[in-house]
Design a protein around this motif. Structure first.
Motif, mmCIF file in Angstrom:
data_model
loop_
_atom_site.group_PDB
_atom_site.id
_atom_site.type_symbol
_atom_site.label_atom_id
_atom_site.label_comp_id
_atom_site.label_asym_id
_atom_site.label_seq_id
_atom_site.Cartn_x
_atom_site.Cartn_y
_atom_site.Cartn_z
ATOM 1 N N VAL A 144 0.879 -1.162 0.000
ATOM 2 C CA VAL A 144 0.000 0.000 0.000
ATOM 3 C C VAL A 144 0.920 1.216 0.000
ATOM 4 O O VAL A 144 1.731 1.393 0.913
ATOM 5 C CB VAL A 144 -0.936 0.012 1.226
ATOM 6 N N ASP A 145 0.810 2.014 -1.047
ATOM 7 C CA ASP A 145 1.765 3.101 -1.261
ATOM 8 C C ASP A 145 1.553 4.199 -0.216
ATOM 9 O O ASP A 145 0.432 4.645 0.000
ATOM 10 C CB ASP A 145 1.557 3.658 -2.679
ATOM 11 N N GLN A 146 2.661 4.612 0.412
ATOM 12 C CA GLN A 146 2.626 5.670 1.443
ATOM 13 C C GLN A 146 1.767 5.248 2.638
ATOM 14 O O GLN A 146 0.945 6.009 3.125
ATOM 15 C CB GLN A 146 2.089 6.983 0.838
ATOM 16 N N PHE A 147 1.958 4.022 3.099
ATOM 17 C CA PHE A 147 1.113 3.493 4.173
ATOM 18 C C PHE A 147 1.877 3.483 5.485
ATOM 19 O O PHE A 147 2.744 2.642 5.717
ATOM 20 C CB PHE A 147 0.647 2.086 3.802
ATOM 21 N N PHE A 183 11.610 6.817 -0.906
ATOM 22 C CA PHE A 183 10.745 7.054 -2.064
ATOM 23 C C PHE A 183 10.188 5.726 -2.569
ATOM 24 O O PHE A 183 10.634 4.646 -2.154
ATOM 25 C CB PHE A 183 11.514 7.760 -3.189
ATOM 26 N N THR A 184 9.264 5.842 -3.523
ATOM 27 C CA THR A 184 8.520 4.668 -3.991
ATOM 28 C C THR A 184 9.413 3.626 -4.666
ATOM 29 O O THR A 184 9.321 2.436 -4.362
ATOM 30 C CB THR A 184 7.420 5.120 -4.970
ATOM 31 N N ALA A 185 10.268 4.066 -5.587
ATOM 32 C CA ALA A 185 11.072 3.085 -6.334
ATOM 33 C C ALA A 185 12.054 2.350 -5.418
ATOM 34 O O ALA A 185 12.088 1.113 -5.422
ATOM 35 C CB ALA A 185 11.788 3.763 -7.499
ATOM 36 N N LEU A 224 -0.999 1.030 -10.575
ATOM 37 C CA LEU A 224 -1.253 2.244 -11.352
ATOM 38 C C LEU A 224 0.072 2.873 -11.778
ATOM 39 O O LEU A 224 0.140 3.587 -12.761
ATOM 40 C CB LEU A 224 -2.058 3.251 -10.519
ATOM 41 N N LYS A 225 1.147 2.616 -11.007
ATOM 42 C CA LYS A 225 2.460 3.216 -11.295
ATOM 43 C C LYS A 225 3.343 2.233 -12.062
ATOM 44 O O LYS A 225 3.497 1.085 -11.643
ATOM 45 C CB LYS A 225 3.183 3.578 -9.991
ATOM 46 N N ASP A 226 3.985 2.719 -13.105
ATOM 47 C CA ASP A 226 4.883 1.855 -13.877
ATOM 48 C C ASP A 226 6.044 1.342 -13.023
ATOM 49 O O ASP A 226 6.382 0.160 -13.051
ATOM 50 C CB ASP A 226 5.409 2.596 -15.122
ATOM 51 N N ASN A 232 -3.508 5.397 -2.409
ATOM 52 C CA ASN A 232 -3.281 5.861 -1.042
ATOM 53 C C ASN A 232 -2.165 6.907 -1.005
ATOM 54 O O ASN A 232 -2.201 7.843 -0.207
ATOM 55 C CB ASN A 232 -2.953 4.663 -0.146
ATOM 56 N N ASP A 233 -1.173 6.744 -1.868
ATOM 57 C CA ASP A 233 -0.067 7.704 -1.953
ATOM 58 C C ASP A 233 -0.537 9.023 -2.569
ATOM 59 O O ASP A 233 -0.242 10.101 -2.058
ATOM 60 C CB ASP A 233 1.053 7.092 -2.797
ATOM 61 N N TYR A 234 -1.290 8.922 -3.653
ATOM 62 C CA TYR A 234 -1.768 10.153 -4.301
ATOM 63 C C TYR A 234 -2.629 10.965 -3.331
ATOM 64 O O TYR A 234 -2.534 12.190 -3.272
ATOM 65 C CB TYR A 234 -2.597 9.814 -5.550
ATOM 66 N N GLY A 248 4.030 -1.109 3.540
ATOM 67 C CA GLY A 248 4.036 0.169 2.833
ATOM 68 C C GLY A 248 5.431 0.398 2.281
ATOM 69 O O GLY A 248 6.385 -0.248 2.724
ATOM 70 N N ASP A 249 5.572 1.311 1.328
ATOM 71 C CA ASP A 249 6.906 1.553 0.748
ATOM 72 C C ASP A 249 7.602 2.743 1.397
ATOM 73 O O ASP A 249 8.795 2.957 1.193
ATOM 74 C CB ASP A 249 6.816 1.744 -0.774
ATOM 75 N N HIS A 250 6.867 3.507 2.188
ATOM 76 C CA HIS A 250 7.367 4.680 2.919
ATOM 77 C C HIS A 250 6.160 5.292 3.588
ATOM 78 O O HIS A 250 5.024 4.887 3.306
ATOM 79 C CB HIS A 250 8.024 5.705 1.972
ATOM 80 N N GLY A 251 6.376 6.290 4.443
ATOM 81 C CA GLY A 251 5.255 6.997 5.065
ATOM 82 C C GLY A 251 5.056 8.353 4.429
ATOM 83 O O GLY A 251 5.172 8.491 3.206
ATOM 84 N N THR A 268 4.806 15.447 1.272
ATOM 85 C CA THR A 268 5.545 14.395 0.578
ATOM 86 C C THR A 268 6.284 13.523 1.591
ATOM 87 O O THR A 268 5.992 13.564 2.783
ATOM 88 C CB THR A 268 6.493 15.004 -0.481
ATOM 89 N N HIS A 269 7.244 12.760 1.106
ATOM 90 C CA HIS A 269 7.985 11.809 1.931
ATOM 91 C C HIS A 269 9.398 11.750 1.389
ATOM 92 O O HIS A 269 9.706 12.400 0.403
ATOM 93 C CB HIS A 269 7.316 10.437 1.866
ATOM 94 N N GLY A 270 10.239 10.951 2.013
ATOM 95 C CA GLY A 270 11.605 10.822 1.507
ATOM 96 C C GLY A 270 12.651 10.987 2.589
ATOM 97 O O GLY A 270 13.828 10.741 2.353
HETATM 98 ZN ZN LIG Z 1 5.380 5.362 -2.748
#
Ligand SMILES: [Zn+2]
Length: 565
Positions: free
Chosen positions: A37-40, A85-87, A169-171, A318-320, A367-370, A505-507
């Motif tokens: 779940v992106d940004q979870f 970040f996501t990647a 949804l993201k490549d 969820n990230d968007y 999640g991939d990040h918060g 944002t996050h990172g």
């Molecule tokens: Zn992400």
């Protein structure tokens, strides 16, 4: 009739082997489902727990509470690398390795040989595979990923008989979860509202038939002109910490407006790219991804036989929503509660569809990040918090270099989180690159809201502080890819391009970005609450153990042994 001893032995042996065949527990799950779940953030599970479906069983199986209460709940999972970040996060999940080994050091970085920014999964040698000639999608592949993935290892271990499917949804997430041997990795093309892929995966140049069938149904268009309304009473949606009392920002978000109800039309009169950019922020988009995943299970026969398959899904909406509205917004409450219901639907489908039900499926969710709380809210409450414009970073570094070495364009680019110096120009001017890095780093570190900046030489020589941040830098730096100066902000500060495109944002290296859930459930998992500090890098080796396969090549993580049967 007399039965000979020989016949008796043969009969009982047959009976025994038959009993053994019935009673022998399966050695492997039929299907492994990875859900990112992106940004979870981890705290969402507790903050919204009372709003989630009960854990349930069988055809009343819930969502997050099912995973937590009937599975292993690692409540102290933190990513130990930088940047968040996501990647890089998805590469950690799929390989068990950190950016210093996977080479995925950001969503983007700067390619000095091409003198241009490079997207983590872009591949100019690949071709987009779309069933719509008007697609403006760009070609993608995992060529920059310097590791095998869990899916790759599963394919190799089974002589290619396992199936691996990834959707997002993201490549970048579909590609990085899939790796190189995936049977189908598809992502959403917001220029057409359709799933697309790359000829890296679709060797025939055509999408799988089931993907094309979904595209032909034009499902995203069915929500055009509707409003996303909160699914819960206003008092429940507004339970978040909002000291400003109102949306503190006024950035355009694809015509959605800043409060419920959100009109979903992208400001257009018919479905178009602007509409799809708005639509991906709605719960309908997550449902589309999960419904497509169900179709993949059916059409690809995932979990059908005893050779284990892998289905990996990223839920990007969820990230968007987090970027647009923040972690304490009514929208975050609503999207999380709707995600819970949607996961329940997927789990009930798997229980009906996979032989033996969910007991033969292993599910891993993380999640991939918060995400950083809205800095406007934080500042209003007296915290040190603010956005820093990217141009402040590049200007400070450039000015310091000009002051030291004279006129020249010494900076190639800032691609978060790193500055890239023009090494060729420095060489031509006979300037020591190490010294130039120091000059730039000192200037950036002096800026308000910047904690410090590390030079590439310092990192490569291992001259890093023996603390949390030093460890993160070491795990996040890949020599041939990373920049010359890595910039670390103070807590509750973030660096953004100009003009600001996100409300938050996050990172960063801080807890709100690094602390995510790890939930494991089903085949091979010992239920319980586990409070030891672990990392999402531990997911791939844990699943490798359950599957009885080799770890991905860059794997750093360790199996979550306490939760493995
Ligand atoms: Zn992400």
């Amino acid at each position: 009739m007399r039965t000979s001893i020989k016949q008796l032995v043969a009969l009982s042996a047959a009976t025994l082997s038959c009993v053994a065949a019935q009673a022998a527990p399966a050695k492997r799950p039929r299907l492994v489902v990875e859900i990112v779940v992106d940004q979870f953030r981890s705290d969402y599970l507790d903050r919204f727990d009372d709003l989630f479906l009960p854990a349930g069983r069988g055809q009343s199986t819930g969502g997050f509470r099912f995973l937590r209460e009937r599975g292993a709940d690692f409540s102290a999972a933190r990513y130990p690398h930088f940047p968040l970040f996501t990647a890089p996060g998805h590469a950690v999940v799929s390989t068990g390795g950190y950016p210093y080994k996977t080479g995925i050091v950001g969503n983007d970085w700067y390619d000095k040989s091409a003198r241009s920014p490079l997207y983590s999964v872009s591949d100019s040698g690949a071709k987009v595979v779309s069933d719509d000639a008007s697609s403006k999608a760009k070609p993608m592949s995992p060529k920059n990923l310097r590791s095998s993935t869990l899916g790759d290892e599963l394919k190799m271990a089974t002589g290619g008989r396992s199936k691996v499917v990834t959707l997002s949804l993201k490549d970048r997430t579909a590609v990085l979860l899939g790796g190189r041997l995936s049977d189908a990795s598809v992502w959403f093309d917001d220029s057409t509202g359709r799933w697309v892929s790359s000829d890296f995966y679709c060797k025939t140049g055509q999408l799988p038939a089931w993907v094309h069938d979904i595209n032909e149904r034009k499902i995203p268009n069915s929500n055009f002109g509707q409003n996303w309304v909160g699914s819960l009473p206003s008092a429940v949606l507004n339970r978040g910490w909002r000291p400003t009392g109102a949306p503190p920002f006024d950035h355009p978000i694809h015509g959605l407006g800043s409060q419920f109800p959100h009109p979903v039309n992208g400001g257009q009169t018919a479905p178009s790219s602007a509409y799809y950019k708005a639509w991906v922020l709605t719960p309908w988009a997550n449902q589309f991804v999960l419904d497509s995943a169900q179709q993949a299970v059916q059409s690809e026969g995932l979990g059908k036989d005893e050779v284990p398959d892998l289905l990996a899904i990223n839920l990007a909406t969820n990230d968007y929503v987090g970027h647009a509205f923040g972690p304490d917004s009514p929208e975050m409450v609503d999207i999380t509660v709707q995600t819970d219901k949607q996961l329940s639907k997927l789990f009930r489908f798997l229980d009906r569809t996979v032989p033996g039900g969910l007991a033969n499926v292993t599910i891993a969710l993380t999640g991939d990040h918060g995400v950083v709380p809205l800095v406007e809210d934080l500042a209003a409450a007296g915290f040190r918090a603010k956005r820093i414009e990217e141009s402040e970073i590049t200007t400070a570094a450039q000015n310091a270099l000009v002051e030291r070495y004279g006129a020249g364009k010494w900076i190639l680019d800032y691609v978060e989180p790193s500055l890239y110096l023009d090494t060729d120009a420095l060489k031509a001017a006979k300037i020591d690159p190490e010294e130039a890095q120091k000059v730039a780093a000192r200037a950036v570190a002096a800026l308000d809201g910047i904690y410090t900046a590390f030079t590439a030489t310092q990192i490569e020589d291992g001259r890093l502080p023996n603390n949390d941040i030093g460890m993160r830098i070491a795990k996040g730096y890949y020599p041939k890819v990373s920049g010359d100066v890595m910039v670390i902000t103070e807590a509750y500060h973030f660096i953004e391009g100009s003009p600001f495109s996100n409300n938050t944002t996050h990172g960063t290296v801080y807890s709100y970005d690094t602390h995510v859930p790890i939930l494991l459930n089903g085949f091979g998992i010992r239920p319980g609450v586990y409070r030891e500090e672990v990392s999402p890098a531990d997911i791939a080796p844990s699943l490798s153990q359950i599957l009885g396969i080799t770890y991905p090549s860059a794997c750093d993580g360790k199996p979550l042994a306490a939760a493995l049967r």
